[in-house]
Design a protein around this motif. Structure first.
Motif, PDB file in Angstrom:
ATOM      1  N   GLY A  43      32.145  22.373  29.456  1.00 51.57           N
ATOM      2  CA  GLY A  43      31.182  23.452  29.672  1.00 51.57           C
ATOM      3  C   GLY A  43      31.752  24.796  29.285  1.00 51.57           C
ATOM      4  N   GLU A  44      32.995  25.049  29.693  1.00 52.52           N
ATOM      5  CA  GLU A  44      33.644  26.325  29.368  1.00 52.52           C
ATOM      6  C   GLU A  44      33.856  26.470  27.869  1.00 52.52           C
ATOM      7  N   ALA A  47      30.623  26.904  25.650  1.00 52.02           N
ATOM      8  CA  ALA A  47      30.025  28.239  25.783  1.00 52.02           C
ATOM      9  C   ALA A  47      30.731  29.267  24.916  1.00 52.02           C
ATOM     10  N   SER A  50      30.705  28.442  18.275  1.00 55.82           N
ATOM     11  CA  SER A  50      29.429  28.536  17.565  1.00 55.82           C
ATOM     12  C   SER A  50      28.899  27.172  17.152  1.00 55.82           C
ATOM     13  N   ILE A  66      26.447  20.947  30.452  1.00 53.60           N
ATOM     14  CA  ILE A  66      26.984  22.244  30.035  1.00 53.60           C
ATOM     15  C   ILE A  66      25.929  23.321  30.271  1.00 53.60           C
ATOM     16  N   GLY A  67      26.380  24.485  30.681  1.00 50.84           N
ATOM     17  CA  GLY A  67      25.442  25.552  31.024  1.00 50.84           C
ATOM     18  C   GLY A  67      24.928  26.320  29.827  1.00 50.84           C
ATOM     19  N   GLN A  68      25.797  26.526  28.827  1.00 48.09           N
ATOM     20  CA  GLN A  68      25.432  27.345  27.666  1.00 48.09           C
ATOM     21  C   GLN A  68      25.824  26.613  26.393  1.00 48.09           C
ATOM     22  N   PRO A  69      24.868  26.013  25.691  1.00 49.43           N
ATOM     23  CA  PRO A  69      25.205  25.295  24.458  1.00 49.43           C
ATOM     24  C   PRO A  69      25.507  26.259  23.319  1.00 49.43           C
ATOM     25  N   PRO A  70      26.313  25.841  22.371  1.00 49.05           N
ATOM     26  CA  PRO A  70      26.555  26.683  21.188  1.00 49.05           C
ATOM     27  C   PRO A  70      25.315  26.698  20.305  1.00 49.05           C
ATOM     28  N   LEU A  93      18.951  21.251  25.246  1.00 45.89           N
ATOM     29  CA  LEU A  93      20.076  22.005  24.690  1.00 45.89           C
ATOM     30  C   LEU A  93      19.918  22.254  23.194  1.00 45.89           C
TER      31      LEU A  93
END
Length: 258
Positions: A43-44, A47, A50, A66-70, A93
């Motif tokens: 996840g880290e 994020a 790219s 994962i909280g923030q996908p590339p 995502l």
């Protein structure tokens, strides 16, 4: 009326085995997680890049956390039922799921991804990983170590030769051969327990490499004996062997100017 053994065997044989969702085992089996926290790590890292690729994603259950996908996210999976589950789980995502055999070349151009991840891959094509990883990119994987669930498979199959190492040195050599630089390669052994024989059957149907020729019919006598042991002594204990792999592809060096 069916005996407890027959009832539990039937439950284990009917348990769902697609994907890597282990929620069916709640209250019936437990597995301690390695201290490094693989889901948190991916996840880290996802994020912060790219482009990312998850190899052998199963049903995408871990990647979906994962909280923030590339901006660009892809995943591969070989088994069509898993691929369908992954496509559904990873759609939020914006992840493209590609079907490809575990032992087949990755269908991506060279230097396509900043980050490549893989949890419990059955086959690792190290040179393919190096090929599609961008210079300066990272490979992050949690792999199954040598002798994982030895207590369980030896109960059914009998004693087998013990390997000389945990798999860490093999991984380090494979990385070097593929031109990747190890950053963090370490092993951890964690506790696994099975509370009933149904959980054992379901696990062996789901994680098929534990006992490759497993079927209830083939191992019925030993399963019956294990059921009796659990009834007498409580949960059957085994261990998961896990290897964390963090490696980098060396950045390209600029040629000196004249």
């Amino acid at each position: 009326m069916a005996s407890d053994f027959e009832r539990l065997i039937a439950e284990g044989e009917s348990a769902p085995v697609a994907g890597w969702d282990f929620s069916w085992f709640a209250g019936r089996a437990t597995e301690q997680r390695p201290a490094w926290g693989y889901a948190r790590l991916i996840g880290e890292r996802m994020a912060a890049v790219s482009s990312g690729l998850d190899i052998q994603t199963g049903g995408g259950e871990v990647l979906a956390t994962i909280g923030q996908p590339p901006p660009r996210l892809c995943a591969t999976e070989s088994w069509p039922p898993n691929g369908a589950i992954a496509t559904r789980n990873l759609a939020p995502l914006g992840c493209a799921v590609v079907q490809v055999g575990d032992d087949q070349p990755l269908p991506f151009r060279p230097a396509s991804f900043d980050l490549i991840t893989s949890r419990h891959p059955t086959v690792v094509l190290w040179h393919e990983i190096s090929r599609v990883l961008r210079p300066g990119g990272t490979y992050l994987s949690q792999q199954i170590g040598v002798g994982s669930n030895r207590a369980l498979y030896e109960y059914l199959m009998g004693p087998l030769p013990h390997p000389a190492d945990t798999g860490v040195e093999r991984v380090r050599q494979a990385l070097a051969d593929a031109g990747l630089t190890p950053v963090d390669v370490r092993h951890e052994s964690t506790r696994v327990t099975f509370d009933d024989i149904g959980a054992v059957v379901a696990f062996l149907r789901k994680v098929i490499w534990t006992v490759p020729d497993f079927s209830v019919r083939r191992y019925r006598q030993r399963l019956s004996e294990l059921h009796d042991q659990i009834q007498r002594e409580g949960p059957f204990a085994s261990s998961s062997e896990r290897v964390l792999v963090v490696a980098e592809k060396p950045a390209q060096r600029m040629a000196p100017s004249c």
